[in-house]
Write an enzyme that holds these catalytic residues in place. Structure first.
Site, PDB file in Angstrom:
ATOM      1  N   TYR A   1      13.330 -76.014 -56.957  1.00 29.45           N
ATOM      2  CA  TYR A   1      14.359 -76.378 -57.927  1.00 29.45           C
ATOM      3  C   TYR A   1      15.694 -75.781 -57.518  1.00 29.45           C
ATOM      4  O   TYR A   1      15.748 -74.704 -56.911  1.00 29.45           O
ATOM      5  CB  TYR A   1      14.008 -75.850 -59.315  1.00 29.45           C
ATOM      6  CG  TYR A   1      12.991 -76.671 -60.079  1.00 29.45           C
ATOM      7  CD1 TYR A   1      13.396 -77.598 -61.036  1.00 29.45           C
ATOM      8  CD2 TYR A   1      11.632 -76.493 -59.878  1.00 29.45           C
ATOM      9  CE1 TYR A   1      12.462 -78.337 -61.762  1.00 29.45           C
ATOM     10  CE2 TYR A   1      10.694 -77.225 -60.592  1.00 29.45           C
ATOM     11  CZ  TYR A   1      11.118 -78.143 -61.540  1.00 29.45           C
ATOM     12  OH  TYR A   1      10.196 -78.877 -62.250  1.00 29.45           O
TER      13      TYR A   1
ATOM     14  N   ASP B   1      12.065 -81.020 -68.293  1.00 31.33           N
ATOM     15  CA  ASP B   1      12.546 -80.924 -69.670  1.00 31.33           C
ATOM     16  C   ASP B   1      13.598 -81.996 -69.952  1.00 31.33           C
ATOM     17  O   ASP B   1      14.108 -82.654 -69.042  1.00 31.33           O
ATOM     18  CB  ASP B   1      13.179 -79.543 -69.912  1.00 31.33           C
ATOM     19  CG  ASP B   1      12.173 -78.408 -69.845  1.00 31.33           C
ATOM     20  OD1 ASP B   1      10.976 -78.681 -70.012  1.00 31.33           O
ATOM     21  OD2 ASP B   1      12.601 -77.262 -69.630  1.00 31.33           O
TER      22      ASP B   1
END
Length: 269
Positions: free
Chosen positions: A108, A51
């Site tokens: 992540y 993103d």
């Protein structure tokens, strides 16, 4: 010939990885630099999409180059690329391996600090919060690997063929002072804003406005929360991408402020 390129980038100034017109994106900047260095148009395929303002301490893309270059391409790329993108390795492949479809594990890290610190700006997400309920946050995180369907924690689930994600591990840690949090999660795939939505819900649990049972019920029923509040993007890092034929260690430790001496400073909750 196909090449895998191992990179890292600070995504603060970018509107995500994917090439798109009119906005700054990581893919477009790299393609322009490659085309300049090789004096021919070069298209690349990334291992995924991040993103806007999200970082990657490990990322791979592949490219197909017809003619081998006769100079140090990695040196030249690092010279012409902006300071927030680094090339670590250029790896020739023996076939048509795919940077996105062949990845079997993605990990992540998400960092939060709960005090105002100018040196963490853009590298960790700032939430001015006190007395978070760490035990309940940990309980919520610990149940994530028990579930496979993450439809409830996705912005646009209907655009996917399915919303099954095989979450292998998830953990929450804090530093010795309790002022910084680190959420880690590994899965074969992730849905749009899935990690940030999960982290937003976990923060609600920490604040006492959402129970662990309510959080788990979303996973059981696949019901999307009435109010989706994704956590800020700046603290999120794609930190590890693994292939059946390629498993390289990350070349960066995010930043010395965040992760230096991780084993000494972070305590798993």
């Amino acid at each position: 010939m196909r090449y895998f390129v191992h990179i890292g980038y600070n995504g603060l100034k970018y509107n995500g990885w994917q090439r798109q017109p009119g906005v700054m994106n990581v893919q477009g900047v790299i393609e322009a630099s490659l085309s300049q260095a090789l004096k021919t148009p070069v298209a690349i395929i990334g291992c995924g999409r991040t993103d806007a303002h999200v970082h990657a301490s490990q990322f791979f893309f592949h490219m197909d180059i017809a003619n081998e270059w006769d100079f140090d391409l990695m040196f030249r790329l690092n010279k012409v690329l902006p300071h927030n993108i680094s090339v670590f390795d250029i790896i020739p492949m023996d076939g048509l391996q795919h940077a996105r479809f062949d990845a079997v594990l993605r990990s992540y890290d998400y960092f939060i600090h709960t005090y105002k610190d100018p040196f963490l700006h853009g590298l960790s997400s700032f939430y001015l919060l006190k007395d978070l309920q760490f035990d309940k946050m940990r309980q919520a995180v610990s149940i994530l690997p028990n579930y496979k369907d993450y439809r409830a924690f996705c912005t646009s689930p209907d655009k996917y063929e399915h919303t099954i994600c095989h979450v292998m591990s998830a953990s929450l840690s804090t530093d010795t002072s309790g002022d910084r949090l680190r959420f880690q999660i590994s899965s074969n795939r992730f849905l749009g804003k899935m990690i940030r939505i999960i982290m937003g819900q976990v923060l609600k649990i920490g604040r006492g406005v959402l129970s662990v049972d309510e959080f788990e019920n979303y996973l059981i029923t696949n019901r999307t929360p009435e109010l989706i509040t994704p956590a800020h993007p700046q603290g999120l890092y794609l930190s590890k991408v693994t292939y059946p034929y390629l498993n390289l260690p990350a070349r960066t430790e995010f930043t010395s402020i965040l992760q230096k001496q991780t084993d000494l400073n972070w305590r798993v909750l």
